[in-house]
Design a protein around this motif. Structure first.
Motif, PDB file in Angstrom:
ATOM      1  N   THR A  10       0.832  -1.201   0.000  1.00  0.00           N
ATOM      2  CA  THR A  10       0.000   0.000   0.000  1.00  0.00           C
ATOM      3  C   THR A  10       0.869   1.253   0.000  1.00  0.00           C
ATOM      4  O   THR A  10       0.571   2.224  -0.715  1.00  0.00           O
ATOM      5  N   THR A  13       2.535   1.562  -3.569  1.00  0.00           N
ATOM      6  CA  THR A  13       1.577   1.915  -4.618  1.00  0.00           C
ATOM      7  C   THR A  13       0.986   3.307  -4.401  1.00  0.00           C
ATOM      8  O   THR A  13       0.684   4.003  -5.367  1.00  0.00           O
ATOM      9  N   SER A  14       0.830   3.712  -3.139  1.00  0.00           N
ATOM     10  CA  SER A  14       0.325   5.064  -2.869  1.00  0.00           C
ATOM     11  C   SER A  14       1.319   6.116  -3.329  1.00  0.00           C
ATOM     12  O   SER A  14       0.938   7.132  -3.932  1.00  0.00           O
ATOM     13  N   ALA A  16       3.592   5.680  -5.662  1.00  0.00           N
ATOM     14  CA  ALA A  16       3.629   5.629  -7.125  1.00  0.00           C
ATOM     15  C   ALA A  16       2.410   6.325  -7.727  1.00  0.00           C
ATOM     16  O   ALA A  16       2.541   7.091  -8.699  1.00  0.00           O
ATOM     17  N   TYR A  17       1.249   6.110  -7.170  1.00  0.00           N
ATOM     18  CA  TYR A  17       0.033   6.723  -7.695  1.00  0.00           C
ATOM     19  C   TYR A  17       0.067   8.236  -7.498  1.00  0.00           C
ATOM     20  O   TYR A  17      -0.279   8.994  -8.403  1.00  0.00           O
ATOM     21  N   THR A  18       0.509   8.664  -6.324  1.00  0.00           N
ATOM     22  CA  THR A  18       0.623  10.104  -6.069  1.00  0.00           C
ATOM     23  C   THR A  18       1.634  10.736  -7.017  1.00  0.00           C
ATOM     24  O   THR A  18       1.404  11.849  -7.531  1.00  0.00           O
ATOM     25  N   LEU A  20       2.316   9.728 -10.020  1.00  0.00           N
ATOM     26  CA  LEU A  20       1.660   9.810 -11.333  1.00  0.00           C
ATOM     27  C   LEU A  20       0.735  11.028 -11.402  1.00  0.00           C
ATOM     28  O   LEU A  20       0.730  11.759 -12.402  1.00  0.00           O
ATOM     29  N   VAL A  21      -0.040  11.219 -10.350  1.00  0.00           N
ATOM     30  CA  VAL A  21      -0.966  12.352 -10.332  1.00  0.00           C
ATOM     31  C   VAL A  21      -0.195  13.668 -10.379  1.00  0.00           C
ATOM     32  O   VAL A  21      -0.545  14.592 -11.135  1.00  0.00           O
ATOM     33  N   LEU A  40      -4.623   6.774 -15.109  1.00  0.00           N
ATOM     34  CA  LEU A  40      -4.855   6.786 -13.660  1.00  0.00           C
ATOM     35  C   LEU A  40      -5.869   5.714 -13.245  1.00  0.00           C
ATOM     36  O   LEU A  40      -5.729   5.095 -12.187  1.00  0.00           O
ATOM     37  N   ALA A  43      -4.024   2.455 -13.264  1.00  0.00           N
ATOM     38  CA  ALA A  43      -3.158   2.363 -12.084  1.00  0.00           C
ATOM     39  C   ALA A  43      -3.977   2.027 -10.840  1.00  0.00           C
ATOM     40  O   ALA A  43      -3.558   1.221 -10.004  1.00  0.00           O
ATOM     41  N   THR A  44      -5.151   2.624 -10.711  1.00  0.00           N
ATOM     42  CA  THR A  44      -6.034   2.326  -9.577  1.00  0.00           C
ATOM     43  C   THR A  44      -6.462   0.861  -9.607  1.00  0.00           C
ATOM     44  O   THR A  44      -6.493   0.191  -8.563  1.00  0.00           O
ATOM     45  N   VAL A  47      -3.613  -1.341  -8.454  1.00  0.00           N
ATOM     46  CA  VAL A  47      -3.452  -1.268  -6.996  1.00  0.00           C
ATOM     47  C   VAL A  47      -4.490  -2.158  -6.319  1.00  0.00           C
ATOM     48  O   VAL A  47      -4.174  -2.926  -5.411  1.00  0.00           O
TER      49      VAL A  47
END
Length: 146
Positions: A10, A13-14, A16-18, A20-21, A40, A43-44, A47
């Motif tokens: 978590t 991935t959090s 990495a996602y942040t 990306l945003v 996005l 990616a979600t 995750v």
């Protein structure tokens, strides 16, 4: 161990996602909003799928343990049924050959009376998928009800 792995997953991935945003919001890279939204969204989904796979490890272990326990109980039931099947001819032999004819006839009369009076036996379809254990459970309930 699974919970630690889930926490680390978590966290990674959090981040990495942040990232990306932040990248898509600061860098106008010429991609349209529909492509950015699709990336996005993918990616979600990745995750979520990863979290589900990691959390399913413990569940699969528990299911395997229960399946093994059920298989062991089925094997024990088969052994008990085989033992009862092998004992039955000896019991019948003793009743017919060792005991007197009067005792044999009284036993047969008792069985016939039991079968005639038993509502459970008269109302059950023995051709169905009912096995011997369920049949004996029904008879136990009948005996306890008396």
């Amino acid at each position: 161990m699974t919970k630690i792995l889930l926490i680390v997953y978590t966290l990674v991935t959090s981040v990495a996602y942040t990232s990306l945003v932040v990248y898509f919001s600061t860098q106008a890279s010429g991609l349209s909003m529909s492509y950015i939204g699709a990336i996005l969204l993918a990616a979600t989904a990745l995750v979520a799928v990863g979290r589900e796979k990691i959390s399913g490890v413990d569940t699969n272990k528990k299911i395997k343990e229960k399946t093994d326990e059920i298989d062991a109980l089925k094997e024990l039931l088969k052994q008990n049924q085989a033992m009862l099947h092998s004992v039955k001819p000896n019991v019948i032999h003793n009743v017919i050959n060792v005991s007197g004819a009067d005792e044999f006839l009284s036993t047969m009369k008792g069985l016939a009376t039991f079968h005639n009076e038993s509502l459970v036996i008269n109302n059950i379809d023995l051709g169905s998928d009912l096995d011997g254990g369920e049949y004996l459970d029904i008879l136990k309930v009948k005996v306890k009800a008396k």
